[in-house]
Design a protein around this motif. Structure first.
Motif, PDB file in Angstrom:
ATOM      1  N   ASP A  75      46.939   0.927  57.729  1.00  0.00           N
ATOM      2  CA  ASP A  75      46.865  -0.471  58.005  1.00  0.00           C
ATOM      3  C   ASP A  75      44.939   0.122  57.754  1.00  0.00           C
ATOM      4  O   ASP A  75      44.367  -1.104  58.483  1.00  0.00           O
ATOM      5  CB  ASP A  75      47.515  -1.160  58.679  1.00  0.00           C
ATOM      6  CG  ASP A  75      48.330  -1.364  58.454  1.00  0.00           C
ATOM      7  OD1 ASP A  75      49.313  -1.519  57.809  1.00  0.00           O
ATOM      8  OD2 ASP A  75      49.002  -2.166  59.217  1.00  0.00           O
ATOM      9  N   ASP A  76      44.528   0.422  56.730  1.00  0.00           N
ATOM     10  CA  ASP A  76      43.667   0.551  56.649  1.00  0.00           C
ATOM     11  C   ASP A  76      42.322   0.973  57.868  1.00  0.00           C
ATOM     12  O   ASP A  76      40.855   0.526  58.005  1.00  0.00           O
ATOM     13  CB  ASP A  76      42.511  -0.402  55.982  1.00  0.00           C
ATOM     14  CG  ASP A  76      42.794  -1.444  54.941  1.00  0.00           C
ATOM     15  OD1 ASP A  76      43.413  -0.311  53.970  1.00  0.00           O
ATOM     16  OD2 ASP A  76      43.786  -2.233  54.842  1.00  0.00           O
ATOM     17  N   LEU A  77      43.086   2.020  58.727  1.00  0.00           N
ATOM     18  CA  LEU A  77      42.720   2.136  59.743  1.00  0.00           C
ATOM     19  C   LEU A  77      42.726   3.658  59.430  1.00  0.00           C
ATOM     20  O   LEU A  77      42.906   3.811  60.111  1.00  0.00           O
ATOM     21  CB  LEU A  77      43.139   1.114  60.950  1.00  0.00           C
ATOM     22  CG  LEU A  77      42.719  -0.344  61.667  1.00  0.00           C
ATOM     23  CD1 LEU A  77      43.899  -0.448  62.778  1.00  0.00           C
ATOM     24  CD2 LEU A  77      41.796  -0.506  61.478  1.00  0.00           C
ATOM     25  N   HIS A  78      42.141   4.259  60.704  1.00  0.00           N
ATOM     26  CA  HIS A  78      41.824   6.237  60.566  1.00  0.00           C
ATOM     27  C   HIS A  78      41.545   5.645  62.216  1.00  0.00           C
ATOM     28  O   HIS A  78      40.548   5.625  62.607  1.00  0.00           O
ATOM     29  CB  HIS A  78      40.606   6.511  59.872  1.00  0.00           C
ATOM     30  CG  HIS A  78      40.692   8.239  60.529  1.00  0.00           C
ATOM     31  ND1 HIS A  78      41.336   9.123  59.802  1.00  0.00           N
ATOM     32  CD2 HIS A  78      39.800   8.815  61.213  1.00  0.00           C
ATOM     33  CE1 HIS A  78      41.590  10.325  60.533  1.00  0.00           C
ATOM     34  NE2 HIS A  78      40.597   9.825  60.920  1.00  0.00           N
ATOM     35  N   LEU A  79      42.288   6.405  62.897  1.00  0.00           N
ATOM     36  CA  LEU A  79      43.171   6.630  64.531  1.00  0.00           C
ATOM     37  C   LEU A  79      42.976   7.922  64.659  1.00  0.00           C
ATOM     38  O   LEU A  79      43.042   8.785  64.403  1.00  0.00           O
ATOM     39  CB  LEU A  79      44.161   5.396  64.401  1.00  0.00           C
ATOM     40  CG  LEU A  79      44.212   4.512  64.033  1.00  0.00           C
ATOM     41  CD1 LEU A  79      45.751   4.322  64.783  1.00  0.00           C
ATOM     42  CD2 LEU A  79      42.993   3.342  64.439  1.00  0.00           C
ATOM     43  N   ALA A  93      37.717   5.276  64.444  1.00  0.00           N
ATOM     44  CA  ALA A  93      36.435   5.096  63.259  1.00  0.00           C
ATOM     45  C   ALA A  93      35.704   4.279  63.153  1.00  0.00           C
ATOM     46  O   ALA A  93      36.492   2.911  62.487  1.00  0.00           O
ATOM     47  CB  ALA A  93      36.845   5.901  62.546  1.00  0.00           C
ATOM     48  N   ARG A  94      34.772   4.263  63.374  1.00  0.00           N
ATOM     49  CA  ARG A  94      33.634   3.924  62.406  1.00  0.00           C
ATOM     50  C   ARG A  94      33.704   2.981  61.609  1.00  0.00           C
ATOM     51  O   ARG A  94      33.450   1.809  61.559  1.00  0.00           O
ATOM     52  CB  ARG A  94      32.208   4.032  63.375  1.00  0.00           C
ATOM     53  CG  ARG A  94      31.219   2.567  63.404  1.00  0.00           C
ATOM     54  CD  ARG A  94      29.290   3.492  63.802  1.00  0.00           C
ATOM     55  NE  ARG A  94      28.826   2.435  64.332  1.00  0.00           N
ATOM     56  CZ  ARG A  94      27.913   2.511  65.247  1.00  0.00           C
ATOM     57  NH1 ARG A  94      27.336   3.714  64.716  1.00  0.00           N
ATOM     58  NH2 ARG A  94      26.611   1.758  64.960  1.00  0.00           N
ATOM     59  N   ALA A  95      34.237   3.723  60.907  1.00  0.00           N
ATOM     60  CA  ALA A  95      34.472   3.230  59.601  1.00  0.00           C
ATOM     61  C   ALA A  95      35.642   2.739  58.497  1.00  0.00           C
ATOM     62  O   ALA A  95      35.376   1.677  57.641  1.00  0.00           O
ATOM     63  CB  ALA A  95      34.501   4.453  58.563  1.00  0.00           C
ATOM     64  N   SER A  96      36.333   2.417  60.052  1.00  0.00           N
ATOM     65  CA  SER A  96      37.091   1.132  59.801  1.00  0.00           C
ATOM     66  C   SER A  96      37.142   0.289  60.326  1.00  0.00           C
ATOM     67  O   SER A  96      37.466  -1.020  60.271  1.00  0.00           O
ATOM     68  CB  SER A  96      38.870   1.972  60.783  1.00  0.00           C
ATOM     69  OG  SER A  96      39.035   3.056  60.016  1.00  0.00           O
ATOM     70  N   LEU A  97      35.961   0.055  61.440  1.00  0.00           N
ATOM     71  CA  LEU A  97      35.416  -0.975  61.744  1.00  0.00           C
ATOM     72  C   LEU A  97      34.522  -0.740  62.651  1.00  0.00           C
ATOM     73  O   LEU A  97      34.884  -0.278  64.077  1.00  0.00           O
ATOM     74  CB  LEU A  97      36.743  -1.894  63.086  1.00  0.00           C
ATOM     75  CG  LEU A  97      36.249  -3.004  64.052  1.00  0.00           C
ATOM     76  CD1 LEU A  97      35.850  -4.020  62.854  1.00  0.00           C
ATOM     77  CD2 LEU A  97      37.119  -3.253  64.334  1.00  0.00           C
ATOM     78  N   ASP A  98      33.053  -1.251  62.450  1.00  0.00           N
ATOM     79  CA  ASP A  98      32.230  -1.251  63.460  1.00  0.00           C
ATOM     80  C   ASP A  98      31.551  -2.909  63.575  1.00  0.00           C
ATOM     81  O   ASP A  98      31.021  -3.897  62.918  1.00  0.00           O
ATOM     82  CB  ASP A  98      30.562  -1.177  61.828  1.00  0.00           C
ATOM     83  CG  ASP A  98      29.662  -0.631  62.908  1.00  0.00           C
ATOM     84  OD1 ASP A  98      29.590  -0.777  64.327  1.00  0.00           O
ATOM     85  OD2 ASP A  98      28.925  -0.082  61.623  1.00  0.00           O
ATOM     86  N   GLY A 166      29.871   5.922  72.104  1.00  0.00           N
ATOM     87  CA  GLY A 166      29.138   6.550  70.401  1.00  0.00           C
ATOM     88  C   GLY A 166      29.125   5.096  69.080  1.00  0.00           C
ATOM     89  O   GLY A 166      29.523   6.100  67.986  1.00  0.00           O
ATOM     90  N   GLY A 167      29.754   4.362  69.232  1.00  0.00           N
ATOM     91  CA  GLY A 167      29.685   3.361  68.068  1.00  0.00           C
ATOM     92  C   GLY A 167      30.684   2.752  67.906  1.00  0.00           C
ATOM     93  O   GLY A 167      31.117   2.300  66.845  1.00  0.00           O
ATOM     94  N   GLU A 168      31.625   3.673  68.510  1.00  0.00           N
ATOM     95  CA  GLU A 168      33.003   3.404  68.210  1.00  0.00           C
ATOM     96  C   GLU A 168      34.220   2.646  69.142  1.00  0.00           C
ATOM     97  O   GLU A 168      33.794   2.424  70.105  1.00  0.00           O
ATOM     98  CB  GLU A 168      33.914   4.209  67.984  1.00  0.00           C
ATOM     99  CG  GLU A 168      33.587   5.688  66.677  1.00  0.00           C
ATOM    100  CD  GLU A 168      34.322   6.830  65.912  1.00  0.00           C
ATOM    101  OE1 GLU A 168      34.529   7.319  65.648  1.00  0.00           O
ATOM    102  OE2 GLU A 168      34.047   7.576  67.559  1.00  0.00           O
ATOM    103  N   LEU A 169      35.002   1.829  68.560  1.00  0.00           N
ATOM    104  CA  LEU A 169      35.719   0.935  69.697  1.00  0.00           C
ATOM    105  C   LEU A 169      37.156   2.004  70.186  1.00  0.00           C
ATOM    106  O   LEU A 169      37.544   2.899  69.174  1.00  0.00           O
ATOM    107  CB  LEU A 169      36.444  -0.434  68.739  1.00  0.00           C
ATOM    108  CG  LEU A 169      37.347  -0.717  69.415  1.00  0.00           C
ATOM    109  CD1 LEU A 169      37.336  -1.447  70.617  1.00  0.00           C
ATOM    110  CD2 LEU A 169      38.195  -1.979  68.687  1.00  0.00           C
ATOM    111  N   VAL A 170      36.885   2.205  71.194  1.00  0.00           N
ATOM    112  CA  VAL A 170      37.874   2.985  72.073  1.00  0.00           C
ATOM    113  C   VAL A 170      38.568   2.025  73.065  1.00  0.00           C
ATOM    114  O   VAL A 170      37.952   0.815  73.434  1.00  0.00           O
ATOM    115  CB  VAL A 170      37.770   4.394  72.984  1.00  0.00           C
ATOM    116  CG1 VAL A 170      36.675   4.578  72.165  1.00  0.00           C
ATOM    117  CG2 VAL A 170      35.766   3.459  73.990  1.00  0.00           C
TER     118      VAL A 170
END
Length: 216
Positions: A75-79, A93-98, A166-170
């Motif tokens: 669904d457009d998310l890189h996990l 991934a930050r490219a998926s959701l910043d 690191g700028g990413e959602l975890v």
């Protein structure tokens, strides 16, 4: 958090790519599949049929435990999911959701939407159960139940953590079942061993299976 420190140490030591599921010991694979079904919403598991997944392992050293990593798109998310025997860390991934690129007032709702999409509804009811701080920025962590020590959880759904690293959602989920006492040995997971995904059966040691109670 100890779990995050363990993952960083494992990254510095390196992960080994796997050819397929067959390279994961049967017991660890069974546990991993069990927790994928338990933690994630329908259609979000790294074990869904037909989904391309890149897998790698870090085998336990003196400094870091056994870890299994799954990388895939949904669904457009890189996990990237890094799981040990007692936890699962989900990195969006930050490219998926910043998240940090969003206006401050939009950050919490965006995180809640992703959590609702990813996780089992028992854990994230309505997508609004996190106790968000006033500001969400780099290094901010929050939880659904921050007062409850992860080591004392009664079950996995009692606490889910999240934050920006690191700028990413975890997201950090704990593999806990009601009958478990403590956490299983994190350094023996990728060896054949005791299952933790089902309650053990107890038997009376001195009673024959053929014995019957006397009639009165």
């Amino acid at each position: 958090m100890k779990w995050l420190d363990d993952i960083e140490q494992a990254k510095s030591e390196g992960f080994d790519d796997l050819e397929g599921r067959a390279d994961v010991p049967g017991q660890a694979l069974a546990e991993s599949r069990h927790w994928a079904r338990t933690l994630f919403a329908q259609g979000m598991s790294p074990y869904d049929a037909g989904r391309p997944v890149r897998r790698a392992v870090h085998r336990a050293t003196k400094a870091a435990p056994d870890l299994l990593r799954h990388e895939y798109d949904v669904d457009d998310l890189h996990l990237s999911i890094v799981e040990g025997r007692s936890f699962a860390l989900v990195v969006v991934a930050r490219a998926s959701l910043d998240v940090l690129a969003l206006p401050e007032e939009e950050r919490a709702p965006a995180i809640a939407r992703i959590a609702k999409a990813l996780f089992h509804p028992v854990c994230v009811s309505g997508g609004a159960c996190f106790r968000f701080p006033e500001r969400i920025e780099e290094g901010t962590f929050f939880s659904t139940n921050p007062e409850l020590d992860p080591r004392l959880l009664g079950a996995w759904q009692d606490r889910l953590d999240a934050g920006i690293r690191g700028g990413e959602l975890v997201f950090l989920a704990y593999k806990r079942l009601p009958w478990m006492a403590g956490f299983a040995d994190p350094s023996s997971w990728l060896r054949e061993g005791e299952r933790i995904d089902q309650k053990p059966r107890f038997r009376f040691p001195f009673r024959s299976s053929r014995s019957r109670r006397k009639k009165r």
